[in-house]
Motif scaffolding. Structure first.
Motif, mmCIF file in Angstrom:
data_model
loop_
_atom_site.group_PDB
_atom_site.id
_atom_site.type_symbol
_atom_site.label_atom_id
_atom_site.label_comp_id
_atom_site.label_asym_id
_atom_site.label_seq_id
_atom_site.Cartn_x
_atom_site.Cartn_y
_atom_site.Cartn_z
ATOM 1 N N ARG A 129 0.835 -1.193 0.000
ATOM 2 C CA ARG A 129 0.000 0.000 0.000
ATOM 3 C C ARG A 129 0.872 1.245 0.000
ATOM 4 N NH1 ARG A 129 -2.913 -3.948 2.471
ATOM 5 N NH2 ARG A 129 -5.207 -3.849 2.248
ATOM 6 N N ARG B 70 -2.272 1.751 -11.188
ATOM 7 C CA ARG B 70 -3.410 0.848 -10.998
ATOM 8 C C ARG B 70 -3.463 -0.172 -12.134
ATOM 9 N NH1 ARG B 70 -9.478 3.249 -10.807
ATOM 10 N NH2 ARG B 70 -8.803 3.948 -12.868
ATOM 11 N N GLY C 158 -1.780 -3.438 -10.637
ATOM 12 C CA GLY C 158 -2.988 -4.095 -10.163
ATOM 13 C C GLY C 158 -3.092 -4.071 -8.654
ATOM 14 N N ASP C 159 -3.396 -5.228 -8.059
ATOM 15 C CA ASP C 159 -3.577 -5.311 -6.606
ATOM 16 C C ASP C 159 -2.262 -5.523 -5.866
ATOM 17 O OD1 ASP C 159 -6.230 -5.068 -7.145
ATOM 18 O OD2 ASP C 159 -6.679 -7.203 -6.948
ATOM 19 N N LEU D 41 -1.547 -1.287 -3.920
ATOM 20 C CA LEU D 41 -2.664 -0.347 -3.923
ATOM 21 C C LEU D 41 -2.101 1.052 -3.716
ATOM 22 C CD1 LEU D 41 -5.211 -2.322 -1.711
ATOM 23 C CD2 LEU D 41 -5.121 -2.202 -4.210
ATOM 24 N N GLU E 6 -8.156 -1.823 3.947
ATOM 25 C CA GLU E 6 -9.013 -1.797 2.759
ATOM 26 C C GLU E 6 -8.567 -2.807 1.713
ATOM 27 O OE1 GLU E 6 -10.391 2.029 1.202
ATOM 28 O OE2 GLU E 6 -9.701 1.352 -0.783
ATOM 29 N N HIS E 7 -9.549 -3.485 1.109
ATOM 30 C CA HIS E 7 -9.329 -4.387 -0.010
ATOM 31 C C HIS E 7 -10.327 -4.038 -1.108
ATOM 32 C CE1 HIS E 7 -6.519 -7.030 2.126
ATOM 33 N NE2 HIS E 7 -7.281 -6.832 3.195
ATOM 34 N N PRO E 8 -10.057 -4.434 -2.348
ATOM 35 C CA PRO E 8 -11.036 -4.171 -3.415
ATOM 36 C C PRO E 8 -12.402 -4.730 -3.043
ATOM 37 C CG PRO E 8 -8.971 -4.979 -4.350
ATOM 38 C CD PRO E 8 -8.858 -5.119 -2.859
ATOM 39 N N PRO E 9 -13.470 -4.010 -3.291
ATOM 40 C CA PRO E 9 -14.809 -4.491 -2.925
ATOM 41 C C PRO E 9 -15.171 -5.835 -3.563
ATOM 42 C CG PRO E 9 -14.869 -2.156 -3.456
ATOM 43 C CD PRO E 9 -13.500 -2.632 -3.831
ATOM 44 N N SER F 186 -13.514 -9.304 -5.938
ATOM 45 C CA SER F 186 -12.312 -9.986 -6.413
ATOM 46 C C SER F 186 -12.421 -10.226 -7.915
ATOM 47 C CB SER F 186 -12.148 -11.326 -5.687
ATOM 48 O OG SER F 186 -13.257 -12.166 -5.923
ATOM 49 N N TRP F 187 -11.286 -10.105 -8.607
ATOM 50 C CA TRP F 187 -11.248 -10.337 -10.050
ATOM 51 C C TRP F 187 -9.810 -10.590 -10.452
ATOM 52 C CZ3 TRP F 187 -8.738 -7.394 -13.948
ATOM 53 C CH2 TRP F 187 -9.010 -7.806 -15.253
#
Length: 263
Positions: A119, A141, A145-146, A149, A255-258, A260-261
């Motif tokens: 992060r 971003r 990607g993840d 963050l 916080e994490h992405p709302p 998953s993908w």
């Protein structure tokens, strides 16, 4: 190392900020799971009374206070950035182009990701950097990607109350009451205090269609009323800014992405 101004805050923090540059690598490694802070300032004219590093001092100080409140690690501040709008009318401004700042931030972020940080929060105190930093975040971003963050926030609008403190004397403010108060508190020896009372210059941008350069909107590099500045007001304002950033860090930690993908 505790900044001397901490002792004069309304509620002084009980610990020192975590300055990454002062850590040995095993100690830096212990911060990998935390939110990494990158302060971004500027090297530019700030009227006849404030030092050229005003934005850098404000960004760095906000991060140092938030770090002391949360334990989040802070990178050294970026002191050169996008100050093109200030022109060369007043000596002391040194500017990068937008793409240079974008690339610099992206490369710092890539090193952070490769080292293991997850992060990164970019903390900006100069309005001219906003567009470039938002573009850099958008590219990161896409690129990372993840795995890292990344977000950017501006110190002058961390809350509505803080934003109001910056804009009350000028919508297109610069070296105004808020910045003068902050510097009178954070680094009073760098302020030419005998010039403050005559430094006021009004905001001439109301109703303008185009974003004119500062040399076309200000007589002395100021927009606002630095004559209203006071160290006591600066102490309250930096407290609000540090606490607001600390609250943001606490949210960012979990916080994490709302959704998953995976591509």
């Amino acid at each position: 190392m505790i900044p001397s101004w901490f002792a004069h805050l309304p509620a002084p923090p009980v610990r020192s900020p975590v300055l990454l540059e002062r850590l040995a690598w095993p100690d830096a490694e212990s911060t990998l799971q935390d939110v990494l802070l990158l302060p971004v300032g500027a090297m530019e004219q700030h009227g006849p009374h404030l030092p050229l590093n005003t934005d850098t001092v404000i960004a760095q100080s906000t991060c140092h206070l938030a770090s002391a409140l949360t334990g989040a690690p802070v990178l050294p501040a970026l002191g050169y950035s996008v100050s093109l709008g200030h022109t060369v009318k007043w000596p002391g401004t040194f500017s990068l182009f937008h793409e240079t700042l974008m690339l610099t931030v992206r490369e710092i972020a890539q090193w952070a990701a490769a080292s293991g940080w997850k992060r990164l929060l970019i903390v900006n105190s100069h309005y001219g950097n906003d567009a470039a930093l938002r573009c850099a975040v958008d590219r990161l971003r896409h690129d990372l990607g993840d795995s890292l963050l990344t977000a950017t926030r501006n110190t002058w609008n961390l809350t509505e109350e803080i934003a109001g403190r910056f804009t009350h004397d000028a919508a297109d403010w610069h070296a105004n009451e808020a910045e003068t108060s902050l510097m009178l508190f954070l680094d009073p020896s760098s302020v030419v205090q005998e010039r403050i009372s005559t430094a006021d210059d009004p905001d001439r941008t109301a109703g303008c269609v185009f974003p004119h350069r500062v040399a076309h909107t200000s007589l002395n590099g100021v927009t606002g009323r630095p004559s209203l500045g006071a160290a006591e007001q600066g102490a309250l304002l930096i407290s609000q800014m540090g606490e607001a950033l600390a609250a943001l860090i606490e949210k960012a930690r979990v916080e994490h992405p709302p959704l998953s993908w995976a591509p």
